[in-house]
Write a protein that holds these residues in place. Structure first.
Motif, short mmCIF file in Angstrom:
data_model
loop_
_atom_site.label_atom_id
_atom_site.label_comp_id
_atom_site.label_asym_id
_atom_site.label_seq_id
_atom_site.Cartn_x
_atom_site.Cartn_y
_atom_site.Cartn_z
N ILE A 110 -7.41 2.93 -0.37
CA ILE A 110 -6.76 2.06 0.61
C ILE A 110 -7.80 1.42 1.53
O ILE A 110 -7.69 0.24 1.86
N TYR A 126 1.68 1.64 -3.56
CA TYR A 126 0.48 2.11 -4.26
C TYR A 126 0.28 3.60 -4.03
O TYR A 126 0.04 4.37 -4.96
N PHE A 127 0.32 4.01 -2.76
CA PHE A 127 0.06 5.39 -2.38
C PHE A 127 1.04 6.34 -3.07
O PHE A 127 0.63 7.37 -3.63
N LEU A 165 -5.25 13.05 -1.77
CA LEU A 165 -5.13 12.38 -0.48
C LEU A 165 -6.44 11.69 -0.10
O LEU A 165 -6.43 10.54 0.35
N ASN A 175 0.82 -1.21 0.00
CA ASN A 175 0.00 0.00 0.00
C ASN A 175 0.85 1.26 0.00
O ASN A 175 0.45 2.28 -0.56
N ALA A 178 -6.85 8.65 -2.51
CA ALA A 178 -5.94 7.55 -2.17
C ALA A 178 -6.36 6.87 -0.88
O ALA A 178 -6.31 5.64 -0.76
N THR A 179 -6.82 7.65 0.10
CA THR A 179 -7.28 7.08 1.36
C THR A 179 -8.51 6.20 1.15
O THR A 179 -8.60 5.10 1.70
N ASN A 238 -4.72 5.11 -10.26
CA ASN A 238 -5.20 3.94 -9.53
C ASN A 238 -4.76 2.65 -10.22
O ASN A 238 -4.27 1.73 -9.57
N LEU A 245 -0.12 9.10 -5.92
CA LEU A 245 0.12 10.54 -5.77
C LEU A 245 1.03 11.06 -6.88
O LEU A 245 0.83 12.17 -7.38
#
Length: 143
Positions: A124, A38-39, A117, A35, A120-121, A54, A43
């Protein structure tokens, strides 16, 4: 230098076992590491669009996670080759990609100004739910 107690050593040995709880702990640690990848990818690529970011983040983190699961989580490097792990684990990851892409699309309709942000959150969080289902499938079907 501090010495680890016998209780600590016993706990570490249990985490190295092939029991379901030990595998779940290792699965979560691998998930956390993938993750982070990924994050960072999401970003970095968000300027190209959230759905593209994504997809690229999902592909990169899935390749990493599948290999770490094969070697570390399920101790299957001697039973499952790299290609099989990527093919079968990647197929399961497509379900997660579909769910996260749907979540981003819905978020875009409800909150069109949501920043990277928040997006992305959300992904996740969705990935965490899908990850639980993926653990069961990988443990039972792939590895």
């Amino acid at each position: 230098m501090a010495r680890m107690s016998s209780v600590g050593v016993t706990r570490l040995r249990r985490l190295g076992s092939d029991g379901a709880f030990a595998q779940l702990v290792r699965f979560a640690l691998v998930g956390g590491a993938s993750n982070i990848l990924y994050f960072a990818a999401f970003l970095a690529l968000r300027g190209d669009g959230a759905l593209i970011a994504n997809a690229v983040g999902a592909v990169l983190s899935t390749i990493l996670a599948n290999e770490l699961h094969r070697r570390l989580t399920f101790h299957a490097a001697d039973r499952v080759n790299w290609f099989t792990a990527q093919w079968e684990g990647g197929g399961l990851a497509l379900v997660g990609l579909a769910a996260s892409s749907a979540a981003i699309s819905v978020l875009g309709m409800i909150f069109p100004g949501a920043d990277g942000l928040v997006q992305a959150t959300l992904v996740i969080l969705v990935s965490g739910v899908v990850g639980g289902l993926r653990f069961v499938a990988l443990r039972g079907l792939v590895f």
